[in-house]
Scaffold this motif. Structure first.
Motif, PDB file in Angstrom:
ATOM      1  N   TRP A  26       0.834  -1.207   0.000  1.00 37.89           N
ATOM      2  CA  TRP A  26       0.000   0.000   0.000  1.00 37.89           C
ATOM      3  C   TRP A  26       0.868   1.256   0.000  1.00 37.89           C
ATOM      4  O   TRP A  26       0.639   2.189  -0.762  1.00 37.89           O
ATOM      5  N   VAL A  27       1.898   1.270   0.859  1.00 35.04           N
ATOM      6  CA  VAL A  27       2.725   2.476   1.006  1.00 35.04           C
ATOM      7  C   VAL A  27       3.645   2.653  -0.195  1.00 35.04           C
ATOM      8  O   VAL A  27       3.569   3.653  -0.929  1.00 35.04           O
ATOM      9  N   PHE A  28       4.515   1.669  -0.422  1.00 34.16           N
ATOM     10  CA  PHE A  28       5.515   1.818  -1.472  1.00 34.16           C
ATOM     11  C   PHE A  28       4.898   1.691  -2.863  1.00 34.16           C
ATOM     12  O   PHE A  28       5.302   2.386  -3.801  1.00 34.16           O
ATOM     13  N   GLY A  29       3.914   0.796  -3.012  1.00 31.79           N
ATOM     14  CA  GLY A  29       3.286   0.636  -4.306  1.00 31.79           C
ATOM     15  C   GLY A  29       2.532   1.872  -4.740  1.00 31.79           C
ATOM     16  O   GLY A  29       2.673   2.333  -5.873  1.00 31.79           O
ATOM     17  N   PHE A  30       1.770   2.446  -3.821  1.00 32.42           N
ATOM     18  CA  PHE A  30       0.980   3.616  -4.188  1.00 32.42           C
ATOM     19  C   PHE A  30       1.859   4.852  -4.359  1.00 32.42           C
ATOM     20  O   PHE A  30       1.587   5.701  -5.199  1.00 32.42           O
ATOM     21  N   CYS A  31       2.924   4.953  -3.567  1.00 26.57           N
ATOM     22  CA  CYS A  31       3.809   6.115  -3.718  1.00 26.57           C
ATOM     23  C   CYS A  31       4.641   6.005  -4.995  1.00 26.57           C
ATOM     24  O   CYS A  31       4.841   7.003  -5.709  1.00 26.57           O
ATOM     25  N   GLY A  32       5.144   4.789  -5.281  1.00 27.50           N
ATOM     26  CA  GLY A  32       6.062   4.653  -6.403  1.00 27.50           C
ATOM     27  C   GLY A  32       5.414   4.309  -7.715  1.00 27.50           C
ATOM     28  O   GLY A  32       5.906   4.695  -8.774  1.00 27.50           O
ATOM     29  N   ILE A  33       4.311   3.559  -7.682  1.00 26.03           N
ATOM     30  CA  ILE A  33       3.713   3.072  -8.921  1.00 26.03           C
ATOM     31  C   ILE A  33       2.443   3.849  -9.258  1.00 26.03           C
ATOM     32  O   ILE A  33       2.337   4.494 -10.300  1.00 26.03           O
ATOM     33  N   VAL A  34       1.480   3.782  -8.344  1.00 21.59           N
ATOM     34  CA  VAL A  34       0.189   4.391  -8.625  1.00 21.59           C
ATOM     35  C   VAL A  34       0.291   5.911  -8.643  1.00 21.59           C
ATOM     36  O   VAL A  34      -0.313   6.593  -9.464  1.00 21.59           O
ATOM     37  N   HIS A  62      -0.212  -0.479 -11.691  1.00 18.25           N
ATOM     38  CA  HIS A  62      -1.223  -0.164 -10.688  1.00 18.25           C
ATOM     39  C   HIS A  62      -2.205  -1.318 -10.488  1.00 18.25           C
ATOM     40  O   HIS A  62      -2.694  -1.526  -9.377  1.00 18.25           O
ATOM     41  N   ILE A  63      -2.459  -2.120 -11.529  1.00 15.67           N
ATOM     42  CA  ILE A  63      -3.397  -3.236 -11.376  1.00 15.67           C
ATOM     43  C   ILE A  63      -2.802  -4.320 -10.491  1.00 15.67           C
ATOM     44  O   ILE A  63      -3.430  -4.787  -9.529  1.00 15.67           O
ATOM     45  N   SER A  64      -1.564  -4.744 -10.786  1.00 13.22           N
ATOM     46  CA  SER A  64      -0.958  -5.835 -10.031  1.00 13.22           C
ATOM     47  C   SER A  64      -0.680  -5.436  -8.586  1.00 13.22           C
ATOM     48  O   SER A  64      -0.880  -6.238  -7.663  1.00 13.22           O
ATOM     49  N   VAL A  65      -0.237  -4.197  -8.355  1.00 15.91           N
ATOM     50  CA  VAL A  65       0.076  -3.764  -6.989  1.00 15.91           C
ATOM     51  C   VAL A  65      -1.190  -3.709  -6.133  1.00 15.91           C
ATOM     52  O   VAL A  65      -1.229  -4.231  -5.005  1.00 15.91           O
ATOM     53  N   VAL A  66      -2.258  -3.096  -6.656  1.00 13.24           N
ATOM     54  CA  VAL A  66      -3.501  -2.984  -5.884  1.00 13.24           C
ATOM     55  C   VAL A  66      -4.118  -4.361  -5.669  1.00 13.24           C
ATOM     56  O   VAL A  66      -4.610  -4.674  -4.566  1.00 13.24           O
ATOM     57  N   PHE A  67      -4.082  -5.209  -6.681  1.00 14.81           N
ATOM     58  CA  PHE A  67      -4.669  -6.542  -6.548  1.00 14.81           C
ATOM     59  C   PHE A  67      -3.907  -7.368  -5.512  1.00 14.81           C
ATOM     60  O   PHE A  67      -4.520  -8.024  -4.653  1.00 14.81           O
TER      61      PHE A  67
END
Length: 579
Positions: A26-34, A62-67
């Motif tokens: 949630w933290v790193f994925g949303f900051c770096g990817i999304v 964004h699809i793979s990280v959120v999923f």
């Protein structure tokens, strides 16, 4: 204390680990990817052979990280819920190992866009789901597990065939819009394989049968992992599927029929877990229909919101079943709003989210799907089926609430009731927050999804009317107008309650005919003709041949004369013109 850690340490440790992984994503994925709106491809090359590059690609977008974040969040809640639900289970550690293997297979499927490595996660899901469905070792669980694994093996075979056709490309990654003469065949194989995993018509019988598994398994399998794997596969490879419109046309038709069939069957079901399973099947049909009419990003949006509120619905139902002495018959349950206020309140909340109440998670994605169907190029019949399926979602949601929560209790005495443990309360609270605010937050993430289509005032009024059309059922229930319902639906009761005979088509046909055919082949071929033409027959033929050769070489003049005459006659028959 040591005994508690020894018994319940495995699910608690798994729950903490999965919550931590979900938080990191949630933290790193949303900051770096999304946040940056980019996507990355990481690829390791193993070796290069015969013009084919053998690599392991990993796609991070964004699809793979959120999923993956949602899968870990729901799996952590399910693990925490298992501490109370699986209390007293002798093989709790084995159960948690299977759950972790299931989550690992799903994450492998999420992050890898190559069909060869997708097959590893795909096969892992099928094998581990079989082990989880037969966890309660009885005949019902074994029959459901066999049906599940046989249908999944069809999907495995179709994916293996598509990989064989991909050899002509020399590339295993299917989602880049590559296309040639084999492209249509590969698209058909991938779509049919995805339909087996997501239980679309005619492969629908295994999903309600898999309810024989423990409730934590049902919450995990039927919300965000196994059944959504087929939808995710179609969405991930949509860039290639869009080049064969006949495949997407077929997918939208099958999705619409599955939506209608499951919704009607859920309106006649009495088992609490099967009603929720049929609602899952209905939502899967809605996702496939959305992909088929050309809106894969909205299907992803609905996939995520559905995972949140459907896991909550299963956990609430599991808490009620566990607290009422393993009773899941809706005709017996009742008065749970007074006996189990927390679980029954969250069950009603998740049902409200399921039917698309405004400003909850299910509303955003469902409203977008209806808007897309109105403004798209789908036919009038498909729009009608979609509207009926959307209206039926409120009907079976009300059935869950009216029969299980607010109805009259016909069960046992109050001494059999149990109070929810703190582990159950915490696991449900986590998903309650996601069910309430998850759709709003995901709408902010999917800015491009919101506002795809603009429908007029009449379209919006129709969408709102269909969303609350199921309130007619509530009015009939309050007025006790059961005679009207019986007179209208008594003719179709058997047909609608049996999932349009899908149990006979894909259930008995898949398991019954297959197993009986295997038994008859074993008796007629392995123990019959194969023995005559195979080992025993070869042995007898070899023995007779040796005895014949031994007779010819016995040294008798009469035997030599007979052999000469036979040989001369054979020559005269074969070469008559030579003499």
């Amino acid at each position: 204390m040591m005994k508690f850690v020894e018994v319940f340490g495995a699910p608690l440790l798994c729950s903490v680990f999965l919550f931590f992984v979900s938080l990191m994503l949630w933290v790193f994925g949303f900051c770096g990817i999304v946040g940056n709106g980019g996507s990355y491809m990481i690829e390791w090359q193993f070796f290069y052979l015969c013009g084919v590059d053998w690599t392991l690609p990993i796609v991070v977008d964004h699809i793979s990280v959120v999923f993956s974040c949602f899968v870990c969040l729901i799996s952590g809640s399910v693990s925490l819920f298992s501490v109370s639900y699986m209390e007293g289970e002798m093989f709790l550690r084995r159960f948690m190992l299977l759950v972790m293997a299931f989550v690992s297979s799903m994450n492998l499927l999420i992050f890898v866009p190559s069909l060869v490595t997708v097959l590893l996660g795909w096969d892992g899901l099928g094998i581990v789901s079989f082990a989880l469905v037969i966890f309660y070792q009885n005949k019902k669980s074994l029959a459901a597990g066999m049906l599940t694994v046989l249908v999944n093996r069809i999907g495995d075979a179709l994916l293996i065939l598509s990989i064989c056709f991909l050899i002509n490309w020399g590339e295993w990654s299917f989602g880049y819009g590559l296309f040639d003469s084999f492209g249509v065949i590969i698209c058909w194989l991938v779509v049919l394989g995805a339909m087996t995993k997501s239980a679309q018509i005619p492969f629908s019988a295994w999903l309600p049968a898999a309810m024989a598994a423990p409730t934590p398994v049902s919450a995990l399998v039927h919300s965000s992992t196994l059944v959504t794997a087929g939808v995710y596969l179609v969405i991930r490879f949509y860039s290639s599927l869009v080049e064969s419109p006949e495949v997407l046309w077929f997918l939208s038709k099958m999705g619409g029929l599955t939506l209608l069939m499951a919704g009607l069957s859920a309106c006649f079901e009495v088992d609490l877990k099967k009603i929720i399973a049929l609602s899952t099947l209905s939502q899967l049909g809605l996702m496939m229909f959305t992909v088929g009419i050309g809106y894969p990003m909205i299907a992803v949006f609905h996939l995520f919101t559905h995972a949140l509120f459907k896991a909550l619905l299963f956990l609430c139902a599991g808490s009620i079943i566990h607290s009422t002495g393993d009773n899941q018959d809706g005709r017996i349950l009742g008065s749970l709003d007074q006996l189990l206020p927390f679980s029954s309140g969250c069950l009603v909340l998740s049902s409200v989210v399921l039917c698309g109440m405004p400003f909850l998670s299910g509303f955003y994605s469902k409203d977008l799907i209806l808007e897309g169907a109105f403004s798209g190029f789908s036919g009038s019949f498909e729009v009608f089926v979609l509207l009926v399926g959307a209206g039926l979602s409120l009907v079976y949601s009300l059935r869950i609430s009216l029969t299980g929560v607010f109805g009259q209790s016909f069960g046992s005495s109050l001494c059999f009731f149990m109070v929810e443990s703190s582990y159950v309360v915490i696991s449900i609270y986590v998903l309650v927050i996601g069910a309430i605010v998850g759709g709003w937050f995901l709408q902010l993430v999917w800015v491009a999804v919101n506002g795809f289509d603009l429908v007029g005032l009449l379209g919006k009024m129709v969408i709102g009317f269909v969303t609350f059309l199921g309130l007619v059922y509530l009015l009939m229930s309050l007025l006790k107008v059961w005679k009207v319902e019986e007179s209208l639906l008594s003719v179709f009761d058997w047909f609608l309650s049996s999932m349009w005979f899908m149990n006979l088509v894909s259930g008995s046909l898949m398991s019954g005919v297959g197993l009986k055919g295997g038994l008859s082949m074993h008796l007629c071929l392995d123990l019959g003709w194969m023995e005559v033409l195979g080992g025993q027959g070869a042995l007898k033929a070899l023995g007779k041949g040796i005895s014949f050769i031994y007779t010819m070489q016995s040294g008798s003049l009469l035997t030599f004369l007979r052999v000469f005459l036979v040989f001369a006659g054979f020559i005269l028959v074969i070469f008559p013109l030579s003499f």
